[in-house]
Design a protein around this motif. Structure first.
Motif, PDB file in Angstrom:
ATOM      1  N   ASP A   6       0.849  -1.187   0.000  1.00 63.74           N
ATOM      2  CA  ASP A   6       0.000   0.000   0.000  1.00 63.74           C
ATOM      3  C   ASP A   6       0.887   1.241   0.000  1.00 63.74           C
ATOM      4  O   ASP A   6       2.100   1.126  -0.046  1.00 63.74           O
ATOM      5  CB  ASP A   6      -0.984  -0.001   1.184  1.00 63.74           C
ATOM      6  N   GLY A   7       0.273   2.413   0.052  1.00 65.95           N
ATOM      7  CA  GLY A   7       1.018   3.652  -0.097  1.00 65.95           C
ATOM      8  C   GLY A   7       1.130   4.518   1.147  1.00 65.95           C
ATOM      9  O   GLY A   7       1.284   5.729   1.042  1.00 65.95           O
ATOM     10  N   LYS A   8       1.088   3.900   2.326  1.00 65.77           N
ATOM     11  CA  LYS A   8       1.255   4.675   3.558  1.00 65.77           C
ATOM     12  C   LYS A   8       2.647   4.420   4.115  1.00 65.77           C
ATOM     13  O   LYS A   8       3.001   3.290   4.441  1.00 65.77           O
ATOM     14  CB  LYS A   8       0.203   4.298   4.595  1.00 65.77           C
ATOM     15  N   VAL A   9       3.446   5.500   4.218  1.00 64.14           N
ATOM     16  CA  VAL A   9       4.814   5.402   4.716  1.00 64.14           C
ATOM     17  C   VAL A   9       4.862   5.976   6.124  1.00 64.14           C
ATOM     18  O   VAL A   9       4.390   7.092   6.367  1.00 64.14           O
ATOM     19  CB  VAL A   9       5.797   6.184   3.812  1.00 64.14           C
ATOM     20  N   ILE A  20      12.925  16.442   3.743  1.00 66.45           N
ATOM     21  CA  ILE A  20      11.767  15.913   3.024  1.00 66.45           C
ATOM     22  C   ILE A  20      11.903  16.495   1.624  1.00 66.45           C
ATOM     23  O   ILE A  20      11.983  17.714   1.456  1.00 66.45           O
ATOM     24  CB  ILE A  20      10.412  16.240   3.696  1.00 66.45           C
ATOM     25  N   PHE A  21      12.051  15.633   0.650  1.00 66.05           N
ATOM     26  CA  PHE A  21      12.276  16.111  -0.702  1.00 66.05           C
ATOM     27  C   PHE A  21      11.058  16.886  -1.196  1.00 66.05           C
ATOM     28  O   PHE A  21       9.929  16.530  -0.860  1.00 66.05           O
ATOM     29  CB  PHE A  21      12.601  14.940  -1.630  1.00 66.05           C
ATOM     30  N   ALA A  62      10.874  11.003  -1.002  1.00 64.01           N
ATOM     31  CA  ALA A  62      11.909  10.521  -0.090  1.00 64.01           C
ATOM     32  C   ALA A  62      11.970  11.417   1.134  1.00 64.01           C
ATOM     33  O   ALA A  62      11.639  12.608   1.075  1.00 64.01           O
ATOM     34  CB  ALA A  62      13.267  10.497  -0.790  1.00 64.01           C
ATOM     35  N   VAL A  63      12.403  10.801   2.238  1.00 64.43           N
ATOM     36  CA  VAL A  63      12.504  11.532   3.498  1.00 64.43           C
ATOM     37  C   VAL A  63      13.733  11.029   4.260  1.00 64.43           C
ATOM     38  O   VAL A  63      14.046   9.838   4.220  1.00 64.43           O
ATOM     39  CB  VAL A  63      11.210  11.368   4.338  1.00 64.43           C
ATOM     40  N   LYS A  79       9.853  16.140  14.934  1.00 62.57           N
ATOM     41  CA  LYS A  79      10.298  14.956  15.678  1.00 62.57           C
ATOM     42  C   LYS A  79       9.308  13.836  15.370  1.00 62.57           C
ATOM     43  O   LYS A  79       8.102  14.057  15.341  1.00 62.57           O
ATOM     44  CB  LYS A  79      10.306  15.220  17.179  1.00 62.57           C
ATOM     45  N   VAL A  80       9.830  12.621  15.137  1.00 63.37           N
ATOM     46  CA  VAL A  80       8.978  11.483  14.810  1.00 63.37           C
ATOM     47  C   VAL A  80       9.362  10.272  15.648  1.00 63.37           C
ATOM     48  O   VAL A  80      10.493  10.151  16.113  1.00 63.37           O
ATOM     49  CB  VAL A  80       9.044  11.120  13.308  1.00 63.37           C
ATOM     50  N   ASN A  81       8.392   9.393  15.806  1.00 58.69           N
ATOM     51  CA  ASN A  81       8.587   8.117  16.477  1.00 58.69           C
ATOM     52  C   ASN A  81       8.241   7.010  15.508  1.00 58.69           C
ATOM     53  O   ASN A  81       7.527   7.240  14.525  1.00 58.69           O
ATOM     54  CB  ASN A  81       7.687   8.030  17.718  1.00 58.69           C
ATOM     55  N   PRO A  82       8.699   5.790  15.771  1.00 55.63           N
ATOM     56  CA  PRO A  82       8.343   4.688  14.879  1.00 55.63           C
ATOM     57  C   PRO A  82       6.827   4.598  14.721  1.00 55.63           C
ATOM     58  O   PRO A  82       6.089   4.660  15.699  1.00 55.63           O
ATOM     59  CB  PRO A  82       8.904   3.456  15.593  1.00 55.63           C
ATOM     60  N   GLY A  83       6.397   4.490  13.474  1.00 52.13           N
ATOM     61  CA  GLY A  83       4.974   4.377  13.186  1.00 52.13           C
ATOM     62  C   GLY A  83       4.287   5.688  12.858  1.00 52.13           C
ATOM     63  O   GLY A  83       3.155   5.688  12.380  1.00 52.13           O
ATOM     64  N   ASP A  84       4.959   6.834  13.100  1.00 55.87           N
ATOM     65  CA  ASP A  84       4.349   8.125  12.753  1.00 55.87           C
ATOM     66  C   ASP A  84       4.231   8.259  11.234  1.00 55.87           C
ATOM     67  O   ASP A  84       5.166   7.931  10.498  1.00 55.87           O
ATOM     68  CB  ASP A  84       5.175   9.293  13.294  1.00 55.87           C
ATOM     69  N   HIS A  85       3.097   8.763  10.779  1.00 52.58           N
ATOM     70  CA  HIS A  85       2.806   8.895   9.344  1.00 52.58           C
ATOM     71  C   HIS A  85       3.715   9.953   8.712  1.00 52.58           C
ATOM     72  O   HIS A  85       3.759  11.090   9.161  1.00 52.58           O
ATOM     73  CB  HIS A  85       1.332   9.281   9.183  1.00 52.58           C
ATOM     74  N   LEU A  86       4.425   9.579   7.634  1.00 52.05           N
ATOM     75  CA  LEU A  86       5.349  10.489   6.953  1.00 52.05           C
ATOM     76  C   LEU A  86       4.832  10.939   5.585  1.00 52.05           C
ATOM     77  O   LEU A  86       4.819  12.123   5.284  1.00 52.05           O
ATOM     78  CB  LEU A  86       6.719   9.823   6.758  1.00 52.05           C
TER      79      LEU A  86
END
Length: 164
Positions: free
Chosen positions: A49-52, A63-64, A69-70, A105-112
């Protein structure tokens, strides 16, 4: 020796899957920049799917503009690049939507990022998504990938890193 004098300690970190899908070795990516590890070592995901989401805790350092890409940097200095698809920069952002900005700031699982998988299949070379440690030689002592046919974004561990 200096690390011991100044107290810098090795840190173990987990990379989790940034996408739902199949986790494969980076050397299976059909692009020499990634498969020959010119940008660093890592893994790749064939997304379903398309959720990163974020694979690690850290700060968004890039963030390009095309949102394909991020880059994320952890507190221990590890720099992780999530590059959606191959030759997707040529899509000039079409089908990609960023949900973060530099400095977040991000944590694992945060929507990018969200992207249109069908559009990427149609207009780019591939949807395979390399996840690369771009400063690998400078900061990584050991890297242990974990491959899976059905990784869950934000949950499945795809690699264990040990910093220098």
């Amino acid at each position: 020796m200096l690390k011991k004098l100044f107290g810098k300690k090795s840190v173990e970190e987990q990379l989790v899957a940034p996408l739902n899908g199949k986790v494969v070795p980076i050397d299976e990516v059909d692009d020499p920049v990634f498969s020959q590890k010119m940008m660093g070592d890592g893994i790749a995901i064939e997304p379903t799917d398309g959720k990163v989401v974020s694979p690690i805790a850290g700060e968004i350092v890039q963030i390009f503009p095309t949102n394909h890409a991020v880059g994320i940097k952890t507190k221990s200095g590890v720099e992780v690049l999530v590059h959606i698809g191959l030759e997707t920069v040529s899509m000039e952002g079409e089908g990609f939507e960023g949900h973060v900005k530099t400095g977040d700031k991000v944590n694992p699982g945060d929507h990018l990022i969200t992207f249109d998988t069908e559009l990427v299949k149609e207009k780019a070379k591939s949807t395979i998504t390399p996840v690369v440690i771009t400063n690998y030689d400078d900061v990584i002592e050991s890297f242990t990938p974990s491959y899976s046919d059905s990784a869950v974004a934000g949950e499945t561990s795809v690699a264990t890193l040990q910093t220098k």
